[in-house]
Scaffold this motif. Structure first.
Motif, PDB file in Angstrom:
ATOM      1  N   ARG A  26       0.800  -1.172  -0.058  1.00  0.00           N
ATOM      2  CA  ARG A  26      -0.126   0.001  -0.013  1.00  0.00           C
ATOM      3  C   ARG A  26       0.883   1.231  -0.082  1.00  0.00           C
ATOM      4  O   ARG A  26       0.470   2.144  -0.688  1.00  0.00           O
ATOM      5  CB  ARG A  26      -0.940   0.193   1.126  1.00  0.00           C
ATOM      6  CG  ARG A  26      -1.777   1.322   1.485  1.00  0.00           C
ATOM      7  CD  ARG A  26      -3.248   0.933   0.434  1.00  0.00           C
ATOM      8  NE  ARG A  26      -2.738   1.224  -0.841  1.00  0.00           N
ATOM      9  CZ  ARG A  26      -2.607   2.184  -1.560  1.00  0.00           C
ATOM     10  NH1 ARG A  26      -2.869   3.742  -0.783  1.00  0.00           N
ATOM     11  NH2 ARG A  26      -2.325   2.401  -2.844  1.00  0.00           N
ATOM     12  N   ARG A  39       0.552   2.164  12.792  1.00  0.00           N
ATOM     13  CA  ARG A  39      -0.636   2.205  11.934  1.00  0.00           C
ATOM     14  C   ARG A  39      -1.116   0.586  12.087  1.00  0.00           C
ATOM     15  O   ARG A  39      -1.360   0.079  11.035  1.00  0.00           O
ATOM     16  CB  ARG A  39      -0.699   2.765  10.795  1.00  0.00           C
ATOM     17  CG  ARG A  39      -0.524   4.242  10.535  1.00  0.00           C
ATOM     18  CD  ARG A  39      -0.509   4.793   9.264  1.00  0.00           C
ATOM     19  NE  ARG A  39      -1.869   4.390   8.428  1.00  0.00           N
ATOM     20  CZ  ARG A  39      -1.935   3.499   7.903  1.00  0.00           C
ATOM     21  NH1 ARG A  39      -0.944   2.572   7.439  1.00  0.00           N
ATOM     22  NH2 ARG A  39      -3.321   3.038   7.317  1.00  0.00           N
ATOM     23  N   ALA A  61      -8.629  -1.288  12.353  1.00  0.00           N
ATOM     24  CA  ALA A  61      -9.491  -0.532  11.504  1.00  0.00           C
ATOM     25  C   ALA A  61      -8.321  -0.032  10.651  1.00  0.00           C
ATOM     26  O   ALA A  61      -8.690   0.142   9.481  1.00  0.00           O
ATOM     27  CB  ALA A  61     -10.011   0.850  12.104  1.00  0.00           C
ATOM     28  N   GLU A  62      -7.199   0.234  10.968  1.00  0.00           N
ATOM     29  CA  GLU A  62      -6.167   0.860   9.944  1.00  0.00           C
ATOM     30  C   GLU A  62      -5.947  -0.198   8.871  1.00  0.00           C
ATOM     31  O   GLU A  62      -5.493  -0.018   7.801  1.00  0.00           O
ATOM     32  CB  GLU A  62      -5.001   1.430  10.700  1.00  0.00           C
ATOM     33  CG  GLU A  62      -5.292   2.888  11.201  1.00  0.00           C
ATOM     34  CD  GLU A  62      -4.121   3.215  12.241  1.00  0.00           C
ATOM     35  OE1 GLU A  62      -4.051   4.359  12.408  1.00  0.00           O
ATOM     36  OE2 GLU A  62      -3.706   2.221  12.893  1.00  0.00           O
ATOM     37  N   LEU A  64      -7.514  -3.123   8.242  1.00  0.00           N
ATOM     38  CA  LEU A  64      -8.412  -3.587   7.334  1.00  0.00           C
ATOM     39  C   LEU A  64      -8.652  -2.426   6.322  1.00  0.00           C
ATOM     40  O   LEU A  64      -9.139  -2.642   4.994  1.00  0.00           O
ATOM     41  CB  LEU A  64      -9.656  -3.620   8.218  1.00  0.00           C
ATOM     42  CG  LEU A  64      -9.521  -4.884   8.988  1.00  0.00           C
ATOM     43  CD1 LEU A  64     -10.968  -5.112   9.668  1.00  0.00           C
ATOM     44  CD2 LEU A  64      -9.534  -6.296   8.019  1.00  0.00           C
ATOM     45  N   SER A  65      -8.658  -1.240   6.452  1.00  0.00           N
ATOM     46  CA  SER A  65      -8.564  -0.060   5.597  1.00  0.00           C
ATOM     47  C   SER A  65      -7.691  -0.284   4.536  1.00  0.00           C
ATOM     48  O   SER A  65      -7.959  -0.080   3.295  1.00  0.00           O
ATOM     49  CB  SER A  65      -8.765   1.389   6.432  1.00  0.00           C
ATOM     50  OG  SER A  65      -8.808   2.325   5.241  1.00  0.00           O
ATOM     51  N   ASP A  66      -6.436  -0.293   4.958  1.00  0.00           N
ATOM     52  CA  ASP A  66      -5.510  -0.366   3.941  1.00  0.00           C
ATOM     53  C   ASP A  66      -5.648  -1.708   2.878  1.00  0.00           C
ATOM     54  O   ASP A  66      -5.357  -1.533   1.816  1.00  0.00           O
ATOM     55  CB  ASP A  66      -3.814  -0.664   4.731  1.00  0.00           C
ATOM     56  CG  ASP A  66      -3.415   0.492   5.091  1.00  0.00           C
ATOM     57  OD1 ASP A  66      -3.828   1.763   4.903  1.00  0.00           O
ATOM     58  OD2 ASP A  66      -2.347   0.582   5.784  1.00  0.00           O
ATOM     59  N   ARG A 116      -8.412  -3.131   2.302  1.00  0.00           N
ATOM     60  CA  ARG A 116      -9.557  -3.112   1.093  1.00  0.00           C
ATOM     61  C   ARG A 116      -8.949  -2.169   0.197  1.00  0.00           C
ATOM     62  O   ARG A 116      -9.524  -2.299  -1.140  1.00  0.00           O
ATOM     63  CB  ARG A 116     -10.704  -2.410   1.956  1.00  0.00           C
ATOM     64  CG  ARG A 116     -11.253  -3.586   2.749  1.00  0.00           C
ATOM     65  CD  ARG A 116     -12.380  -3.022   4.049  1.00  0.00           C
ATOM     66  NE  ARG A 116     -12.911  -4.252   4.755  1.00  0.00           N
ATOM     67  CZ  ARG A 116     -13.248  -4.096   5.983  1.00  0.00           C
ATOM     68  NH1 ARG A 116     -13.180  -2.976   6.543  1.00  0.00           N
ATOM     69  NH2 ARG A 116     -13.911  -5.270   6.781  1.00  0.00           N
ATOM     70  N   THR A 117      -8.296  -1.056   0.621  1.00  0.00           N
ATOM     71  CA  THR A 117      -7.770  -0.132  -0.502  1.00  0.00           C
ATOM     72  C   THR A 117      -7.077  -0.962  -1.476  1.00  0.00           C
ATOM     73  O   THR A 117      -7.171  -0.675  -2.674  1.00  0.00           O
ATOM     74  CB  THR A 117      -7.042   1.049   0.158  1.00  0.00           C
ATOM     75  OG1 THR A 117      -7.895   1.775   1.010  1.00  0.00           O
ATOM     76  CG2 THR A 117      -6.658   1.791  -0.916  1.00  0.00           C
TER      77      THR A 117
END
Length: 306
Positions: A36, A75, A79-80, A82-84, A86-87
């Motif tokens: 990422r 990070r 939440a951080e 999983l956000s990375d 999914r992006t």
């Protein structure tokens, strides 16, 4: 024919790198390493797969949870991460990736918390396999135990620095770890695969002496480079080819991440990694350097004087 190295894509930032991706794929390469934090790498790989119509034919490994590159704040919250993740999946244009690694450790964070995050990545269908990058052997062992306690996924990958050059002085990036004898032993014990990032030591053995290879400017590394060059001359091969073949034959648990945006250079790496004819030169190199070929050493203050 399957190639025994991952294609590193940190420098793959534009569609101009499509020919290098084509060269790797056409030679049988299917394992791609990205992250990422690698700028537009995931986006470029996704665009290339869409244009070539080979989505689903690659084994994609990406990484997330990298510290903030400005403040270097950790990070690794669920939440951080999983956000990375999914992006990354969205940019790559796939339903899920084959493997997902946490890019840095946060030693103060309990491994039980991290184990739950890795379990969520698999449960949510984001990845089939999980691993970590830049983790010490004791932390890896602790994480494996934590995952076992919650019936989580097995760790498949550990990706640390490994190369012929001993890393010394201050690392270019914070929080990096080196693969040494303790991690090799753990990999064999727990059936882990060790991914070696920057195994060409930032081009140091190809003669690069600029700031990009600054962590490797030591008297010991100059000796290692001189030995590599000498053995290559004696066997009428290039130092780059000899280094590449050494990397893929060092240990059965080690897989290097080799990268180049130049198809010609990539072709040399592809040919060298599968050339058993280079094995006598590899044997000579290991005999000349001894233990240095198994333990590049960790980043320390020692040995920085050029």
């Amino acid at each position: 024919m399957s190639l025994r190295f991952f294609l590193g894509t940190a420098s793959f930032q534009t569609t101009d790198t499509f020919p290098a991706l084509d060269a790797y794929f056409d030679a049988g390469g299917r394992d791609i390493d990205t992250a990422r934090v690698y700028g537009r790498s995931e986006e470029v790989i996704g665009a290339w797969m869409t244009e070539r119509g080979n989505v689903g034919e690659l084994r994609l490994l990406t990484k997330g949870g990298h510290p903030d590159t400005t403040t270097w704040a950790s990070r690794l919250s669920r939440a951080e991460v999983l956000s990375d993740a999914r992006t990354s999946v969205d940019l790559l244009g796939v339903d899920r990736v084959d493997s997902y690694l946490l890019h840095r450790d946060e030693p103060s964070r309990p491994v039980d918390d991290i184990a739950e995050t890795l379990t969520a990545l698999v449960a949510d269908g984001i990845t089939a396999r999980v691993g970590v990058s830049n983790w010490s052997a004791p932390r890896v062992a602790a994480l494996v135990e934590a995952l076992g306690r919650i019936d989580g996924p097995s760790i498949t990958w550990v990706s640390n620095y490994f190369g012929l050059a001993a890393a010394a002085g201050e690392p270019e990036f914070s929080g990096v770890e080196t693969t040494g004898p303790d991690l090799f032993a753990l990999a064999h014990e727990l059936d882990l695969t060790l991914l070696a990032w920057s195994p060409q030591s930032s081009g140091y053995f190809a003669g690069r002496d600029d700031a990009g290879a600054g962590s490797f400017h030591t008297a010991e590394n100059r000796r290692r480079r001189e030995v590599l060059d000498q053995v290559a001359r004696e066997h009428s091969v290039s130092p780059v080819a000899l280094l590449a073949r050494w990397l893929v034959t060092t240990d059965s648990r080690l897989v290097p991440v080799l990268g180049s945006t130049r198809p010609a250079h990539l072709a040399e790496l592809i040919a060298a990694t599968s050339a058993v004819s280079l094995d006598p030169a590899v044997a000579t190199l290991e005999a000349e350097l001894g233990a240095a070929t198994r333990d590049p050493g960790a980043w320390t203050e020692a040995g920085t004087a050029a």
